[in-house]
Design a protein around this motif. Sequence first.
Motif, PDB file in Angstrom:
ATOM      1  N   HIS A 126      26.075  18.526  87.134  1.00  0.00           N
ATOM      2  CA  HIS A 126      25.978  17.081  86.935  1.00  0.00           C
ATOM      3  C   HIS A 126      25.783  16.415  88.291  1.00  0.00           C
ATOM      4  O   HIS A 126      26.070  17.010  89.335  1.00  0.00           O
ATOM      5  N   HIS A 157      26.237  12.421  90.094  1.00  0.00           N
ATOM      6  CA  HIS A 157      26.389  10.978  90.213  1.00  0.00           C
ATOM      7  C   HIS A 157      25.972  10.624  91.640  1.00  0.00           C
ATOM      8  O   HIS A 157      26.498  11.187  92.614  1.00  0.00           O
ATOM      9  N   PRO A 200      17.217   2.182  83.771  1.00  0.00           N
ATOM     10  CA  PRO A 200      16.872   3.463  83.148  1.00  0.00           C
ATOM     11  C   PRO A 200      16.678   3.368  81.632  1.00  0.00           C
ATOM     12  O   PRO A 200      15.780   4.010  81.084  1.00  0.00           O
ATOM     13  N   MET A 237      13.320   4.737  80.011  1.00  0.00           N
ATOM     14  CA  MET A 237      13.396   5.861  79.070  1.00  0.00           C
ATOM     15  C   MET A 237      12.826   5.473  77.707  1.00  0.00           C
ATOM     16  O   MET A 237      12.156   6.276  77.055  1.00  0.00           O
ATOM     17  N   LYS A 245      20.021   7.944  76.650  1.00  0.00           N
ATOM     18  CA  LYS A 245      20.019   9.254  77.289  1.00  0.00           C
ATOM     19  C   LYS A 245      18.720   9.944  76.889  1.00  0.00           C
ATOM     20  O   LYS A 245      18.294   9.840  75.736  1.00  0.00           O
ATOM     21  N   LEU A 292      18.881  12.341  81.626  1.00  0.00           N
ATOM     22  CA  LEU A 292      19.051  11.096  82.369  1.00  0.00           C
ATOM     23  C   LEU A 292      19.857  10.119  81.524  1.00  0.00           C
ATOM     24  O   LEU A 292      19.546   9.893  80.353  1.00  0.00           O
ATOM     25  N   HIS A 293      20.915   9.540  82.128  1.00  0.00           N
ATOM     26  CA  HIS A 293      21.762   8.580  81.439  1.00  0.00           C
ATOM     27  C   HIS A 293      21.400   7.163  81.868  1.00  0.00           C
ATOM     28  O   HIS A 293      20.765   6.948  82.901  1.00  0.00           O
ATOM     29  N   ASP A 294      21.858   6.199  81.085  1.00  0.00           N
ATOM     30  CA  ASP A 294      21.497   4.815  81.382  1.00  0.00           C
ATOM     31  C   ASP A 294      22.177   4.263  82.627  1.00  0.00           C
ATOM     32  O   ASP A 294      21.818   3.184  83.105  1.00  0.00           O
ATOM     33  N   LEU A 338      22.078   6.056  85.400  1.00  0.00           N
ATOM     34  CA  LEU A 338      21.372   6.857  86.397  1.00  0.00           C
ATOM     35  C   LEU A 338      22.103   8.155  86.748  1.00  0.00           C
ATOM     36  O   LEU A 338      21.797   8.801  87.745  1.00  0.00           O
ATOM     37  N   LEU A 377      22.770  12.076  86.249  1.00  0.00           N
ATOM     38  CA  LEU A 377      21.982  13.223  85.814  1.00  0.00           C
ATOM     39  C   LEU A 377      22.940  14.272  85.279  1.00  0.00           C
ATOM     40  O   LEU A 377      23.795  14.767  86.020  1.00  0.00           O
ATOM     41  N   ILE A 403      14.668  13.444  93.677  1.00  0.00           N
ATOM     42  CA  ILE A 403      15.367  12.199  93.359  1.00  0.00           C
ATOM     43  C   ILE A 403      14.550  10.975  93.789  1.00  0.00           C
ATOM     44  O   ILE A 403      14.434  10.016  93.012  1.00  0.00           O
ATOM     45  N   LEU A 425      11.989  10.316  91.147  1.00  0.00           N
ATOM     46  CA  LEU A 425      12.569   9.703  89.952  1.00  0.00           C
ATOM     47  C   LEU A 425      12.795   8.211  90.173  1.00  0.00           C
ATOM     48  O   LEU A 425      12.467   7.389  89.301  1.00  0.00           O
TER      49      LEU A 425
END
Length: 309
Positions: free
Chosen positions: A5, A7, A172, A176, A231, A244-246, A248, A250, A291, A294
């Motif tokens: 993961h 952050h 995000p 997405m 996501k 990818l989460h809202d 940001l 991973l 990164i 992205l």
Amino acid sequence: MWFKHLHLYRLHDAPELPSDALESALQEHVAKPLGNADARRLGWTAPAGRLGNGQLVHEIQAHRLLSALRQERLLPASVVKEEVDEQVADIEASEGRKVTRKEKTALKEQITEELLPRAFVRSQKIDLWWDTRSQLIGINASSRTRAEDILDLLRETLGSLKVTPLSSQTLPIRAMTTWLGDAASRPADLQLGDQVELKAKGDDGVLRARQVDLDSDEIQQLLESGRQASKLAISLEGRLSFVLHDDLALKALRFGDALIEEADHADDGDDALARLETDFILMAQALSADIPRLIEWLGGETQREPAAQ
């Protein structure tokens, strides 16, 4: 060694700190065994464990690897409640009166203090990647709360730390949703995976789907009904894949086969410490390359002013 993961955080006005000075600072906050009265404790530990002879900082080509050890005693609330209820029943039976709420609270605190030394200890190692060139920090933690705990420890260790969560100009969730609904909007080397979470704008809850064709008519119909992707599983030309989460974050990181093979074929002489450092630098270089791409796809980085810390 490979992170699961990530952050991400942006460092602001970070002073130059030589690796040996950082090592000394970390030694002042090294992890120690929990005392009998301690419910939890957080401190720095050697990323390589015993193999690293206690070394707390591994720095390779401006990439630093640190590790924190989180220790927590596991004392289920149900165990405490059962003991409290039993003692309350004994008092009421022997004294012929009702136990007050204040007395129950005092009993709970007393019982917790008595049981804590006998509780099991759960330990968790949390790794931190620090790219000193780009002033980026990534923390391998399953939750934002755990990542923030590590930042607090680093802030305490260094005396101050100006840092903000990495953020993008385009939210995000908006990007997405666009990628999911319009294949033509996707960057050339971005590929969708097979996992998505769709949020409704109202109170219709969240829909989660795994191992599905994200370009299917069913997914498109859900988007047309107003749902948004909070996501989304994506990959970057087979080099790196993640959800990818809202915020940001991973999650479920997986590195490409070519990178893993390069690590496997590295000449480390069967030295476990050399293997850890090889894996780390290959991972760090891949992250530091992908990164920014992205973030570019998300409209670039938002410049945020850190709060005084």
